[in-house]
Write a protein that holds these residues in place. Structure first.
Motif, PDB file in Angstrom:
ATOM      1  N   UNK A   1       6.689  78.642   9.499  1.00  0.00           N
ATOM      2  CA  UNK A   1       7.294  78.953  10.797  1.00  0.00           C
ATOM      3  C   UNK A   1       7.737  77.674  11.508  1.00  0.00           C
ATOM      4  N   UNK A   2       6.880  76.663  11.499  1.00  0.00           N
ATOM      5  CA  UNK A   2       7.236  75.403  12.145  1.00  0.00           C
ATOM      6  C   UNK A   2       8.431  74.752  11.449  1.00  0.00           C
ATOM      7  N   UNK A   3       8.483  74.859  10.140  1.00  0.00           N
ATOM      8  CA  UNK A   3       9.624  74.308   9.398  1.00  0.00           C
ATOM      9  C   UNK A   3      10.917  75.025   9.769  1.00  0.00           C
ATOM     10  N   UNK A   4      10.821  76.344   9.996  1.00  0.00           N
ATOM     11  CA  UNK A   4      12.001  77.104  10.438  1.00  0.00           C
ATOM     12  C   UNK A   4      12.531  76.550  11.758  1.00  0.00           C
ATOM     13  N   UNK A   5      11.637  76.069  12.595  1.00  0.00           N
ATOM     14  CA  UNK A   5      12.023  75.520  13.894  1.00  0.00           C
ATOM     15  C   UNK A   5      12.463  74.063  13.788  1.00  0.00           C
ATOM     16  N   UNK A   6      12.474  73.539  12.590  1.00  0.00           N
ATOM     17  CA  UNK A   6      12.885  72.156  12.404  1.00  0.00           C
ATOM     18  C   UNK A   6      11.777  71.147  12.626  1.00  0.00           C
ATOM     19  N   UNK A   7      10.568  71.617  12.696  1.00  0.00           N
ATOM     20  CA  UNK A   7       9.419  70.728  12.859  1.00  0.00           C
ATOM     21  C   UNK A   7       8.835  70.469  11.482  1.00  0.00           C
ATOM     22  N   UNK A   8       9.347  69.472  10.828  1.00  0.00           N
ATOM     23  CA  UNK A   8       8.947  69.173   9.470  1.00  0.00           C
ATOM     24  C   UNK A   8       7.673  68.353   9.459  1.00  0.00           C
ATOM     25  N   UNK A   9       6.870  68.578   8.456  1.00  0.00           N
ATOM     26  CA  UNK A   9       5.603  67.886   8.343  1.00  0.00           C
ATOM     27  C   UNK A   9       5.758  66.592   7.579  1.00  0.00           C
ATOM     28  N   UNK A  10       5.218  65.560   8.156  1.00  0.00           N
ATOM     29  CA  UNK A  10       5.151  64.258   7.496  1.00  0.00           C
ATOM     30  C   UNK A  10       3.754  64.138   6.905  1.00  0.00           C
ATOM     31  N   UNK A  11       3.604  63.244   5.978  1.00  0.00           N
ATOM     32  CA  UNK A  11       2.271  62.994   5.433  1.00  0.00           C
ATOM     33  C   UNK A  11       1.351  62.598   6.577  1.00  0.00           C
ATOM     34  N   UNK A  12       0.229  63.273   6.698  1.00  0.00           N
ATOM     35  CA  UNK A  12      -0.713  62.979   7.761  1.00  0.00           C
ATOM     36  C   UNK A  12      -0.610  63.913   8.947  1.00  0.00           C
ATOM     37  N   UNK A  13       0.487  64.685   9.064  1.00  0.00           N
ATOM     38  CA  UNK A  13       0.592  65.633  10.182  1.00  0.00           C
ATOM     39  C   UNK A  13      -0.453  66.718   9.998  1.00  0.00           C
ATOM     40  N   UNK A  14      -0.062  67.771   9.406  1.00  0.00           N
ATOM     41  CA  UNK A  14      -0.942  68.899   9.144  1.00  0.00           C
ATOM     42  C   UNK A  14      -0.900  69.155   7.655  1.00  0.00           C
ATOM     43  N   UNK A  15      -1.134  68.117   6.899  1.00  0.00           N
ATOM     44  CA  UNK A  15      -1.000  68.214   5.455  1.00  0.00           C
ATOM     45  C   UNK A  15      -2.050  69.141   4.878  1.00  0.00           C
ATOM     46  N   UNK A  16      -2.294  69.016   3.643  1.00  0.00           N
ATOM     47  CA  UNK A  16      -3.201  69.948   2.974  1.00  0.00           C
ATOM     48  C   UNK A  16      -4.667  69.592   3.160  1.00  0.00           C
ATOM     49  N   UNK A  17      -5.029  69.035   4.285  1.00  0.00           N
ATOM     50  CA  UNK A  17      -6.420  68.713   4.595  1.00  0.00           C
ATOM     51  C   UNK A  17      -7.188  69.969   4.881  1.00  0.00           C
TER      52      UNK A  17
END
Length: 163
Positions: free
Chosen positions: A147-163
């Motif tokens: 959903x966030x990606x649809x809004x153009x909020x792309x994840x960078x390493x360290x954002x909300x990664x697979x932790x």
């Protein structure tokens, strides 16, 4: 807690700011002193207790206001951008403290634009155009990342990664 700590300052001294909500709760002087010392140690603001609030940096003031907010030990606390003005060590400390408080039964509602903070949350409510655009549990990370990606909020390493 407000996003800008300057908007919630009531007293001129750090100690008085910490004491104010406890005095309003009509706690004993002994309990007030104990809570102030506990909060000062927890937030690592012991050296600031005698200082004027207006002489503090924004990061120092943010830590004081976080301490003021949590010193009341309420079961539910609303925090608006709690990591604003904090350095990376203080942000780590913030979420360590919130994690400890959560284990004690305290709940937090956090309003944030910082994607990094998502991995600290048990639930996520996405807002868009003034409406709830999604409500997700922690284990639904793939759904809210989509959903966030649809809004153009792309994840960078360290954002909300697979932790």
């Amino acid at each position: 807690m407000l996003q800008n700590p300057l908007y919630q300052v009531i007293s001129s001294k750090v100690y008085d700011e910490l004491a104010f909500p406890l005095q309003n709760m009509q706690l004993s002087a002994r309990e007030i002193e104990a809570r102030i010392q506990e909060a000062a140690a927890l937030w690592q603001i012991d050296a600031l207790l005698g200082r004027n609030l207006h002489s503090l940096s924004l990061g120092e003031l943010q830590k004081v206001m976080l301490a003021v907010t949590l010193i009341m030990k309420r079961p539910l606390t609303l925090l608006d951008e709690p990591s604003s003005h904090l350095d990376s060590n203080s942000i780590a400390r913030l979420y360590q403290i919130l994690g400890q408080e959560t284990k004690r039964g305290h709940s937090f509602i956090i309003a944030s634009q910082n994607l990094f903070e998502l991995h600290f949350c048990d639930e996520l409510i996405l807002m868009g155009r003034g409406e709830i655009a999604g409500h997700y549990k922690r284990e639904e990370k793939a759904l809210y990342k989509e959903k966030l990606s649809e809004w153009g909020l792309l994840f960078e390493k360290g954002d909300c990664s697979d932790n």
